[in-house]
Design an enzyme around this catalytic site. Structure first.
Site, PDB file in Angstrom:
ATOM      1  N   CYS A  49     -10.438  -4.823   0.063  1.00 23.83           N
ATOM      2  CA  CYS A  49     -11.566  -3.881  -0.028  1.00 23.83           C
ATOM      3  C   CYS A  49     -12.323  -4.091  -1.340  1.00 23.83           C
ATOM      4  O   CYS A  49     -11.856  -4.771  -2.259  1.00 23.83           O
ATOM      5  CB  CYS A  49     -11.061  -2.438   0.075  1.00 23.83           C
ATOM      6  SG  CYS A  49     -10.318  -1.816  -1.447  1.00 23.83           S
TER       7      CYS A  49
ATOM      8  N   GLU B 212      -3.036  -4.594  -3.075  1.00 23.70           N
ATOM      9  CA  GLU B 212      -3.530  -5.504  -4.108  1.00 23.70           C
ATOM     10  C   GLU B 212      -3.570  -4.828  -5.476  1.00 23.70           C
ATOM     11  O   GLU B 212      -3.187  -5.403  -6.486  1.00 23.70           O
ATOM     12  CB  GLU B 212      -4.949  -5.994  -3.776  1.00 23.70           C
ATOM     13  CG  GLU B 212      -5.048  -6.871  -2.550  1.00 23.70           C
ATOM     14  CD  GLU B 212      -5.333  -6.088  -1.270  1.00 23.70           C
ATOM     15  OE1 GLU B 212      -4.780  -4.983  -1.108  1.00 23.70           O
ATOM     16  OE2 GLU B 212      -6.086  -6.593  -0.425  1.00 23.70           O
TER      17      GLU B 212
ATOM     18  N   ASN C 282       0.838  -1.208   0.000  1.00 24.45           N
ATOM     19  CA  ASN C 282       0.000   0.000   0.000  1.00 24.45           C
ATOM     20  C   ASN C 282       0.866   1.248   0.000  1.00 24.45           C
ATOM     21  O   ASN C 282       1.903   1.306   0.671  1.00 24.45           O
ATOM     22  CB  ASN C 282      -1.044  -0.008   1.128  1.00 24.45           C
ATOM     23  CG  ASN C 282      -0.478  -0.230   2.518  1.00 24.45           C
ATOM     24  OD1 ASN C 282       0.547  -0.865   2.680  1.00 24.45           O
ATOM     25  ND2 ASN C 282      -1.155   0.294   3.516  1.00 24.45           N
TER      26      ASN C 282
HETATM   27  N1  THU Z   1      -5.314  -1.609   2.482  1.00 23.42           N
HETATM   28  C1  THU Z   1      -4.729  -2.447   1.586  1.00 23.42           C
HETATM   29  O1  THU Z   1      -3.645  -2.165   1.054  1.00 23.42           O
HETATM   30  N2  THU Z   1      -5.363  -3.603   1.298  1.00 23.42           N
HETATM   31  C2  THU Z   1      -6.494  -4.049   1.918  1.00 23.42           C
HETATM   32  O2  THU Z   1      -6.944  -5.150   1.629  1.00 23.42           O
HETATM   33  C3  THU Z   1      -7.155  -3.212   2.918  1.00 23.42           C
HETATM   34  C4  THU Z   1      -6.582  -1.864   3.128  1.00 23.42           C
HETATM   35  C5  THU Z   1      -4.597  -0.377   2.842  1.00 23.42           C
HETATM   36  C6  THU Z   1      -5.214   0.911   2.399  1.00 23.42           C
HETATM   37  C7  THU Z   1      -4.635   1.870   3.413  1.00 23.42           C
HETATM   38  O3  THU Z   1      -3.333   2.254   2.983  1.00 23.42           O
HETATM   39  C8  THU Z   1      -4.494   1.054   4.676  1.00 23.42           C
HETATM   40  O4  THU Z   1      -4.496  -0.306   4.254  1.00 23.42           O
HETATM   41  C9  THU Z   1      -5.589   1.287   5.699  1.00 23.42           C
HETATM   42  O5  THU Z   1      -6.843   1.131   5.131  1.00 23.42           O
END
Ligand code: THU
Length: 161
Positions: free
Chosen positions: A112, A75, A62
């Protein structure tokens, strides 16, 4: 008269040791990608590793932004990178791992809605399921597919009517 539709979705919860060697190494790649996350705002670090048909692994994590909505989940960073750099290769599997800052263990980050939709595009394009491996606490792994994670998903077939 209303018809009741019953959907059948599948997921297996297993121990890391029960995974194949290929699955295990993809999980390790996702865990490594967690360490490359840029998440100074949420302090929630996520890594994803995409396995392609020729065994190439594309990783993502992320990437957050001071303008919060401009950040992107692990993802989508990974799957878009795979699509952009290896446009003709099938996606076999995606492993996802997540850990809050300073946490001793991983937590399951059930992708998400936007990430489910993004991964569904590739599953639908190749017309073959993409396996998902979610790292859960205590070294357990939840195994499922993109289609199982996004029932009633919208794809290119929906556009054609
Ligand atoms: N996030 C992801 O990278 N993948 C997920 O499946 C859920 C959330 C990230 C987005 C944000 O940077 C942090 O996690 C908190 O939501």
């Amino acid at each position: 008269m209303a018809k009741k539709l019953t959907l059948h979705i599948e997921a297996d919860l297993c121990d890391f040791d029960e995974l194949s060697i290929v699955e295990q190494s993809l999980v390790l790649e996702a865990q490594q990608a967690v360490t490359q996350a840029y998440a100074p705002y949420s302090n929630f670090y996520v890594g994803a590793a995409v396995l392609l048909a020729d065994d190439t692994v594309v990783k993502g994590s992320n990437q957050e932004n001071a303008a919060y909505p401009s950040g992107l989940c692990a993802e989508r960073v990974a799957i878009f990178s795979a699509g952009a750099n290896h446009p003709r290769k099938e996606v076999k599997m995606v492993a996802i791992a997540a850990r809050p800052k300073d946490a001793a263990d991983y937590v399951m980050a059930s992708s998400c809605g936007n990430c489910r939709q993004a991964m569904m595009e590739y599953e639908s394009k190749q017309d073959k399921p993409i396996q998902l491996l979610f790292v859960c606490p205590s070294n357990e792994i939840l195994k499922t597919t993109v289609g199982d994670l996004l029932p009633f998903g919208f794809d290119s077939k929906s556009l054609k009517g």
